[in-house]
Design a protein around this motif. Structure first.
Motif, short mmCIF file in Angstrom:
data_model
loop_
_atom_site.label_atom_id
_atom_site.label_comp_id
_atom_site.label_asym_id
_atom_site.label_seq_id
_atom_site.Cartn_x
_atom_site.Cartn_y
_atom_site.Cartn_z
N ASP A 151 0.61 6.35 -7.01
CA ASP A 151 -0.55 7.22 -7.23
C ASP A 151 -0.12 8.68 -7.38
O ASP A 151 -0.63 9.41 -8.24
N LYS A 152 0.82 9.11 -6.53
CA LYS A 152 1.27 10.50 -6.58
C LYS A 152 2.04 10.80 -7.87
O LYS A 152 1.98 11.91 -8.39
N LEU A 153 2.76 9.80 -8.37
CA LEU A 153 3.54 10.00 -9.59
C LEU A 153 2.68 9.94 -10.85
O LEU A 153 2.85 10.75 -11.77
N THR A 154 1.76 8.98 -10.90
CA THR A 154 0.99 8.76 -12.12
C THR A 154 -0.34 9.47 -12.14
O THR A 154 -0.90 9.69 -13.22
N ASN A 204 0.82 -1.21 0.00
CA ASN A 204 0.00 0.00 0.00
C ASN A 204 0.86 1.26 0.00
O ASN A 204 0.52 2.26 -0.66
N TRP A 205 1.98 1.23 0.72
CA TRP A 205 2.89 2.38 0.71
C TRP A 205 3.42 2.64 -0.70
O TRP A 205 3.46 3.78 -1.16
N VAL A 206 3.85 1.57 -1.37
CA VAL A 206 4.37 1.72 -2.73
C VAL A 206 3.26 2.19 -3.67
O VAL A 206 3.48 3.05 -4.53
N GLN A 207 2.06 1.65 -3.51
CA GLN A 207 0.94 2.04 -4.36
C GLN A 207 0.61 3.52 -4.20
O GLN A 207 0.32 4.21 -5.18
N GLU A 249 -5.73 1.83 0.26
CA GLU A 249 -6.15 2.87 1.20
C GLU A 249 -5.28 4.10 0.98
O GLU A 249 -4.06 3.99 0.94
N LYS A 250 -5.91 5.25 0.84
CA LYS A 250 -5.12 6.46 0.60
C LYS A 250 -4.87 7.27 1.86
O LYS A 250 -4.09 8.22 1.83
#
Length: 300
Positions: free
Chosen positions: A101-104, A94-97, A111-112
């Motif tokens: 999310d912030k990059l793409t 989830n941390w990597v996701q 969970e955000k």
């Protein structure tokens, strides 16, 4: 065919084991029983399963440990393995996701907001998010709002639909700048009270977002796969190399510290009883052991 109800087994017909389990269950607090209750698929949630694994898997290993070094290795190696597999993996993913999310600007994180999120959405969730627009109450507009609510960029996300999708969106925009705010506003207008042209373009976007292989869904699945791969590589490196290396280093250090202490005691007592070992892990051999090994090697 009507399936008859199955009545609870009478207490008098229970086996000794069933009676014992029934007696134990009667004194277990309701909250504890509900905490360890299995779902309809017969599986436990992560935390109850983690507790049981620590209690019985690590507990049995600790009981069977031969010395303090093995007990410590059980805690560091087996404890880290169990904890990482059940809790660390989803948290790391989830941390990597969230970073992706912030990059793409295309949301894929489970969970955000939660820092320690144990939920782990699969590719089916991504499919439901980005290829089920026809079932959304607001059609393509609902997908756009979902992206915005999760911190994504609607313009970047919808650009993944390709030239055809961008063409329909520009028709909806009616000459306005291609950005998230304008897309949301004009899509809402097209959905509620648009012209025939903008309504047709809106329906076309909805149709594209209802296909399982649309560009946005494919792109999101790729971004979803990246955290899975990175977390797998990271956890494998930690469990396969990091923890064993730490155990070897720490065990050698502890043994050498013990040897240094024994060496000082030997010097003070002027006794050769405690001969210093050649390294931190190899024990001294007695003369009988050396003779036995030599005889064995000579017969080979």
């Amino acid at each position: 065919m009507i399936i008859p109800q199955v009545a609870p087994r009478a207490l008098s017909n229970m086996t000794v084991t069933q009676r014992a389990a029934n007696a134990i269950g009667s004194v277990v607090p309701k909250k504890v029983g509900e905490f360890f209750e299995m779902n309809q698929m017969g599986t436990l949630s992560r935390i109850p399963l983690l507790i049981l694994a620590f209690a019985f898997v690590l507990g049995a290993r600790l009981v069977k440990s031969r010395d303090e070094h093995e007990r410590r290795e059980v805690l560091t190696r087996d404890g880290a393995t169990v904890g990482t597999a059940m809790v660390g993996v989803p948290i790391l993913k989830n941390w990597v996701q969230r970073g992706i999310d912030k990059l793409t600007k295309i949301p894929v994180a489970t969970e955000k907001n939660k820092f320690f999120a144990l939920g782990d959405f699969g590719f089916d969730n991504i499919k439901n998010w980005y290829s089920k627009a026809e079932f959304n109450p607001e059609k393509a507009l609902g997908v756009a709002k979902f992206i915005k609510e999760r911190g994504g960029d609607v313009a970047k996300a919808f650009s993944a639909l390709g030239d055809e999708g961008i063409k329909h969106l520009k028709t909806i925009l009616g000459g306005k700048e291609f950005n998230s705010q304008n897309i949301l506003e004009t899509m809402e207008t097209a959905y509620k009270s648009g012209t025939a042209e903008t309504k047709n373009a809106f329906d076309a976007v909805t149709k594209m977002l209802s296909s399982a292989d649309n560009g946005l869904a494919k792109t999101a699945k790729i971004f979803k796969a990246i955290p899975n791969t990175l977390s797998l590589v990271g956890i494998t490196a930690l469990l396969g190399y990091g923890i064993p290396t730490f155990n070897i280093y720490f065990t050698r250090k502890k043994i050498k510290a013990g040897q240094h202490k024994d060496g000082n005691a030997t010097t003070n007592n002027a006794s050769p009883a405690h001969a210093k070992q050649p390294n931190g892990l190899e024990p001294n051999l007695s003369n009988n052991q050396k003779t036995l090994i030599s005889s064995f090697l000579q017969t080979r």
